[in-house]
Design an enzyme around this catalytic site. Sequence first.
Site, mmCIF file in Angstrom:
data_model
loop_
_atom_site.group_PDB
_atom_site.id
_atom_site.type_symbol
_atom_site.label_atom_id
_atom_site.label_comp_id
_atom_site.label_asym_id
_atom_site.label_seq_id
_atom_site.Cartn_x
_atom_site.Cartn_y
_atom_site.Cartn_z
ATOM 1 N N ARG A 133 46.531 47.595 28.954
ATOM 2 C CA ARG A 133 46.382 46.490 30.021
ATOM 3 C C ARG A 133 45.663 45.214 29.724
ATOM 4 N NH1 ARG A 133 48.928 45.888 33.466
ATOM 5 N NH2 ARG A 133 48.164 44.081 34.687
ATOM 6 N N ASP A 161 49.829 58.032 20.708
ATOM 7 C CA ASP A 161 51.090 58.690 21.230
ATOM 8 C C ASP A 161 52.223 58.606 19.114
ATOM 9 O OD1 ASP A 161 49.954 59.131 23.425
ATOM 10 O OD2 ASP A 161 50.702 57.456 23.446
ATOM 11 N N SER A 285 31.742 43.164 29.394
ATOM 12 C CA SER A 285 32.599 42.770 30.174
ATOM 13 C C SER A 285 32.878 41.631 30.693
ATOM 14 C CB SER A 285 32.098 43.746 31.245
ATOM 15 O OG SER A 285 30.844 42.871 31.865
ATOM 16 N N CYS A 286 34.157 41.794 31.280
ATOM 17 C CA CYS A 286 34.837 40.435 32.324
ATOM 18 C C CYS A 286 33.764 40.138 32.903
ATOM 19 C CB CYS A 286 35.776 41.087 33.212
ATOM 20 S SG CYS A 286 35.852 42.513 33.624
ATOM 21 N N ASN A 317 41.874 51.266 35.392
ATOM 22 C CA ASN A 317 42.584 52.556 35.402
ATOM 23 C C ASN A 317 41.918 53.674 35.206
ATOM 24 O OD1 ASN A 317 44.637 53.722 34.678
ATOM 25 N ND2 ASN A 317 44.241 53.800 32.360
ATOM 26 N N ARG A 331 34.315 57.255 42.431
ATOM 27 C CA ARG A 331 35.302 56.916 41.692
ATOM 28 C C ARG A 331 36.355 57.828 41.498
ATOM 29 N NH1 ARG A 331 34.030 52.877 36.468
ATOM 30 N NH2 ARG A 331 31.953 52.079 37.176
ATOM 31 N N ASN A 452 39.944 39.476 35.603
ATOM 32 C CA ASN A 452 39.383 40.235 35.038
ATOM 33 C C ASN A 452 40.310 41.432 33.373
ATOM 34 O OD1 ASN A 452 40.425 41.439 37.948
ATOM 35 N ND2 ASN A 452 40.334 43.442 36.571
#
Length: 494
Positions: A133, A161, A285-286, A317, A331, A452
Amino acid sequence: MSTNLDNCMNQYQNQRYECLTITLYANILWKDRNVLCLLYGHSLVDEKIDSLLKFYHKGELNQESGGLEIILTILKDLIQLPELPRVIDLGLLKDSITSSGVIAKEALISKLWYIQLNCNNNPKQIVLYGFGRIGRLLARELCTDPALRVHMELKAVVTRDPVHIDFLKKRASLIQKDSIHGLYRARVEIDAPSNSLIINGQQIRFIQAEDPAAINYHDYGINDAILIDNTGKYRDFKGLSKHLTLPAISNVIVTAPGKDIPNIVFGINHEIIHNNNVNIYSTASCTTNAITPLLKLLDTEFGIEKGHLETIHAYTNDQNLVDNMHTKNRRGRAAALNMVITETGAGKAISKILPQLENKLTSNAVRVPIANGSLAILVLDLNKEASINNIHQLLIQAASVPIKHKQIDISFDEDLVSTDIIGRAAAGIVDGCATSISSDGKTLTLYVWYDNEYGYSMQVLSFARWLSVESVAKGSLENYDFNKIEISTMMDNA
């Protein structure tokens, strides 16, 4: 037609003409001379007229000092000069030259020479480690915003990947279409032989690696780069130092709270890196970025005895989409169906950045069923008595600086809701309509909105850009004594 309406329409037409002319001159300088013109950090290249008009209407330009008219005058003078710096912020240039609306050519040339002397013509190379993100938002901005591209060049993206044509197609699709932030206004092409995406004519190499130390960045033309780790896998010095085993990476930024590395909130404590012999940094953090600037401002003005932070945060996520096993309590419950009480480390993180608030703040969080747009509720016991008007005037003053990315902003929109915050670049936006204070003026409650994802990404990019030019910058345009420069010498050179 009423006189008032007639005046409003005439004013709009005049301002529209000024905006059209400004963008015309700015695009000519960019096309013919490779000179980028900014307006308080906003690029004027390919700028929409409506955006510039809105910028003017919001009062970002001081109309008493000439506003767009002065900007246009400066541009007309710039076009006639034979040598110009690569980047010129017309807003800051206007503010530093005069407040009376009168511009002396000697002063203009003096300022331009100073900018030229402090201009970095070699963009710093950037590597994104991860493409989630935050990584994709960083890539979007780095590949489209000319104000960033003159200082930073995105060279590569590292993922776990395997890289092949189907992989590249999926990555191209993910950066072009975003369910939250909308379509990406850029040209994205795939070059399979080189494992690259071509974004607005800029090649971005994709590298597969499980071990950061196993990458030979020199093979990709990368040297002395800033690496931004947005995977969240490594958060301590030991893990992040793996990125530095090869000399191609000179600095590492992790987009998560760090454990034993400096936690940086740009605009508040970013200059502490001068006192730390390290080149690995966390941008916290945001939530920490959203509220730390406010806490510092309020503590300086009124003093904070103690307080509590409650974060109403969009789901992320690391939560489960449906009920399932999870290593953390609650969570594991379906994120899109439940409000989920969880912990936040923002309270402890703030005390690392603002040591004077250590042991004064408690914090907690509730994850709610929205995909983006969060709200921090601050309940603070102040040492000095205050009123809502005192608080708002302080915040308005802090928010009035006309720059693209603000640490503090304030809104008095009575209909403001979380979706209105999406895409806002400010780190934190105080909801002025929701502010409350106790009858004794000592207990203050603030509601602080923040995107955020995007607002946090802008903080990361602001720090990365500052880091990329820090070694060349010798001062700031605002506090330099231009009387020390020999004007006559510069006139001869011009």
